[in-house]
Design a protein around this motif. Structure first.
Motif, PDB file in Angstrom:
ATOM      1  N   ALA A  20       0.831  -1.205   0.000  1.00 48.57           N
ATOM      2  CA  ALA A  20       0.000   0.000   0.000  1.00 48.57           C
ATOM      3  C   ALA A  20       0.861   1.249   0.000  1.00 48.57           C
ATOM      4  O   ALA A  20       0.527   2.253  -0.644  1.00 48.57           O
ATOM      5  N   LEU A  21       1.968   1.209   0.747  1.00 47.87           N
ATOM      6  CA  LEU A  21       3.001   2.246   0.712  1.00 47.87           C
ATOM      7  C   LEU A  21       4.333   1.532   0.649  1.00 47.87           C
ATOM      8  O   LEU A  21       4.518   0.485   1.295  1.00 47.87           O
ATOM      9  N   ASP A  22       5.279   2.112  -0.080  1.00 49.29           N
ATOM     10  CA  ASP A  22       6.553   1.418  -0.240  1.00 49.29           C
ATOM     11  C   ASP A  22       7.711   2.413  -0.292  1.00 49.29           C
ATOM     12  O   ASP A  22       8.073   2.910  -1.352  1.00 49.29           O
ATOM     13  N   ILE A  33       2.582  24.466   2.962  1.00 48.04           N
ATOM     14  CA  ILE A  33       1.515  23.595   2.475  1.00 48.04           C
ATOM     15  C   ILE A  33       2.124  22.649   1.437  1.00 48.04           C
ATOM     16  O   ILE A  33       2.721  23.096   0.457  1.00 48.04           O
ATOM     17  N   ARG A  34       1.979  21.347   1.673  1.00 50.48           N
ATOM     18  CA  ARG A  34       2.417  20.349   0.697  1.00 50.48           C
ATOM     19  C   ARG A  34       1.190  19.611   0.192  1.00 50.48           C
ATOM     20  O   ARG A  34       0.464  18.986   0.959  1.00 50.48           O
ATOM     21  N   GLY A  35       0.934  19.699  -1.095  1.00 50.65           N
ATOM     22  CA  GLY A  35      -0.175  18.988  -1.706  1.00 50.65           C
ATOM     23  C   GLY A  35       0.224  17.579  -2.079  1.00 50.65           C
ATOM     24  O   GLY A  35       1.345  17.349  -2.553  1.00 50.65           O
ATOM     25  N   LEU A  36      -0.677  16.628  -1.851  1.00 49.92           N
ATOM     26  CA  LEU A  36      -0.466  15.239  -2.252  1.00 49.92           C
ATOM     27  C   LEU A  36      -1.488  14.896  -3.332  1.00 49.92           C
ATOM     28  O   LEU A  36      -2.691  14.994  -3.097  1.00 49.92           O
ATOM     29  N   ILE A  37      -1.004  14.515  -4.505  1.00 49.70           N
ATOM     30  CA  ILE A  37      -1.915  14.175  -5.593  1.00 49.70           C
ATOM     31  C   ILE A  37      -1.566  12.801  -6.162  1.00 49.70           C
ATOM     32  O   ILE A  37      -0.492  12.263  -5.908  1.00 49.70           O
ATOM     33  N   GLY A  38      -2.487  12.276  -6.930  1.00 44.66           N
ATOM     34  CA  GLY A  38      -2.303  10.974  -7.548  1.00 44.66           C
ATOM     35  C   GLY A  38      -3.654  10.337  -7.800  1.00 44.66           C
ATOM     36  O   GLY A  38      -4.665  10.752  -7.217  1.00 44.66           O
ATOM     37  N   PRO A  39      -3.717   9.317  -8.638  1.00 41.10           N
ATOM     38  CA  PRO A  39      -4.996   8.666  -8.938  1.00 41.10           C
ATOM     39  C   PRO A  39      -5.561   7.946  -7.724  1.00 41.10           C
ATOM     40  O   PRO A  39      -4.856   7.713  -6.733  1.00 41.10           O
ATOM     41  N   ASN A  40      -6.839   7.584  -7.780  1.00 43.19           N
ATOM     42  CA  ASN A  40      -7.453   6.822  -6.691  1.00 43.19           C
ATOM     43  C   ASN A  40      -6.665   5.535  -6.460  1.00 43.19           C
ATOM     44  O   ASN A  40      -6.271   4.854  -7.406  1.00 43.19           O
ATOM     45  N   GLY A  41      -6.450   5.213  -5.179  1.00 42.22           N
ATOM     46  CA  GLY A  41      -5.710   4.010  -4.842  1.00 42.22           C
ATOM     47  C   GLY A  41      -4.201   4.164  -4.863  1.00 42.22           C
ATOM     48  O   GLY A  41      -3.472   3.185  -4.690  1.00 42.22           O
ATOM     49  N   ALA A  42      -3.720   5.399  -5.057  1.00 42.02           N
ATOM     50  CA  ALA A  42      -2.275   5.618  -5.151  1.00 42.02           C
ATOM     51  C   ALA A  42      -1.576   5.552  -3.799  1.00 42.02           C
ATOM     52  O   ALA A  42      -0.361   5.377  -3.739  1.00 42.02           O
ATOM     53  N   PHE A 210       1.880  10.712  -6.001  1.00 39.83           N
ATOM     54  CA  PHE A 210       1.899   9.288  -5.662  1.00 39.83           C
ATOM     55  C   PHE A 210       1.410   8.451  -6.835  1.00 39.83           C
ATOM     56  O   PHE A 210       0.534   8.857  -7.599  1.00 39.83           O
ATOM     57  N   GLU A 211       1.982   7.264  -6.919  1.00 38.55           N
ATOM     58  CA  GLU A 211       1.495   6.264  -7.858  1.00 38.55           C
ATOM     59  C   GLU A 211       1.826   4.889  -7.285  1.00 38.55           C
ATOM     60  O   GLU A 211       2.995   4.593  -6.998  1.00 38.55           O
ATOM     61  N   LEU A 212       0.796   4.073  -7.070  1.00 40.78           N
ATOM     62  CA  LEU A 212       0.978   2.702  -6.576  1.00 40.78           C
ATOM     63  C   LEU A 212       1.825   2.638  -5.312  1.00 40.78           C
ATOM     64  O   LEU A 212       2.724   1.801  -5.182  1.00 40.78           O
ATOM     65  N   GLY A 213       1.530   3.532  -4.366  1.00 46.45           N
ATOM     66  CA  GLY A 213       2.186   3.492  -3.072  1.00 46.45           C
ATOM     67  C   GLY A 213       3.571   4.084  -3.004  1.00 46.45           C
ATOM     68  O   GLY A 213       4.238   3.999  -1.968  1.00 46.45           O
ATOM     69  N   ARG A 214       4.016   4.690  -4.092  1.00 47.12           N
ATOM     70  CA  ARG A 214       5.346   5.274  -4.119  1.00 47.12           C
ATOM     71  C   ARG A 214       5.273   6.727  -4.585  1.00 47.12           C
ATOM     72  O   ARG A 214       4.348   7.119  -5.298  1.00 47.12           O
ATOM     73  N   VAL A 215       6.272   7.510  -4.180  1.00 49.16           N
ATOM     74  CA  VAL A 215       6.387   8.880  -4.660  1.00 49.16           C
ATOM     75  C   VAL A 215       7.100   8.852  -6.010  1.00 49.16           C
ATOM     76  O   VAL A 215       8.214   8.330  -6.118  1.00 49.16           O
TER      77      VAL A 215
END
Length: 239
Positions: A20-22, A33-42, A210-215
């Motif tokens: 889930a995170l790696d 302010i740090r924004g976190l973006i990525g597709p659903n499930g990222a 994020f993508e697939l649990g990674r930055v």
């Protein structure tokens, strides 16, 4: 060397063979302010759960104000200045606005819960609605009340999971401006998970993708927008 108010080092959460995170590494400076973006499930919401203690780490470390808090629970981290809001509002409809903010402040051990509540309500332009039942607020006002509950006790770090969800364009812009003002007036640092790209790129000092649990990328909004991998995988080639 920069003193980070929040830092994650090699944070991983694995469920059997599912990562889930790696190896997530994030930093947050005071007032940033740090924004976190990525597709659903990222893995965006999962990393917030990891930072707040709602998820047990497979490996890695979470540091708050220079202190390792990886072994502490949710309540202990909140008492040390780490606060969050959720995707869904957690307000009590049949309680008046000031009443529930003051109660939350009392639970946080504030010396003067009433003064703390009044200060937060004024900060978020909710002071005129102090005696209103939460159920009678508009949805945008309920989201601001949710933010007020997270701000009592003057936390140093605020983690927000899609605070603009369900808001109109104008309500999103209003809330975004409140967030930006908070970092200046209260010196609170914000980690913002949000799908509204106009908001993220408009108010964030730094953006992490994020993508697939990674930055896969991080930097200033301009740097992230220009990153070929981000444009291809998430923002679209014409972004």
């Amino acid at each position: 060397m920069t003193d980070y108010v929040l830092q994650t080092e090699d944070v991983a959460i694995h469920y059997g063979g599912v990562k889930a995170l790696d190896g997530v590494a994030l930093t947050l400076e005071r007032g940033q302010i740090r924004g976190l973006i990525g597709p659903n499930g990222a893995g965006k919401s999962t990393v917030i759960d990891a930072i707040t203690g709602r998820r047990r780490l497979t490996r890695g470390k979470v540091t708050l104000g220079g202190q390792d808090v990886s072994a502490l629970g949710v309540v202990e981290r909140r008492q040390r200045g780490l606060s969050r809001s959720f995707q869904r509002t957690s307000v009590f409809g049949q309680m008046r606005v000031r009443q529930q903010v003051e109660l939350a402040s009392h639970q946080m051990g504030a010396d003067d819960p009433g003064a703390d509540a009044d200060d937060v309500l004024q900060e978020l332009s909710l002071d005129r609605m102090a005696d209103t039942l939460a159920v009678d607020l508009g949805y945008g006002e309920q989201r601001r009340l949710d933010l007020a509950l997270a701000l009592v006790g003057r936390p140093s770090v605020l983690l927000l999971d899609e605070p603009m969800a369900g808001l109109s364009v104008q309500e999103s812009l209003d809330l975004a401006q409140h967030l930006k003002a908070l970092t200046t007036r209260r010196k609170v640092s914000v980690l913002l998970v949000e799908h509204d790209m106009d908001v993220v790129f408009g108010i964030s000092d730094q953006v992490t993708v994020f993508e697939l649990g990674r930055v896969i990328a991080q930097g200033s909004p301009a740097q992230v927008r220009a990153d070929p991998r981000v444009r291809e995988a998430y923002l679209g080639s014409a972004a």
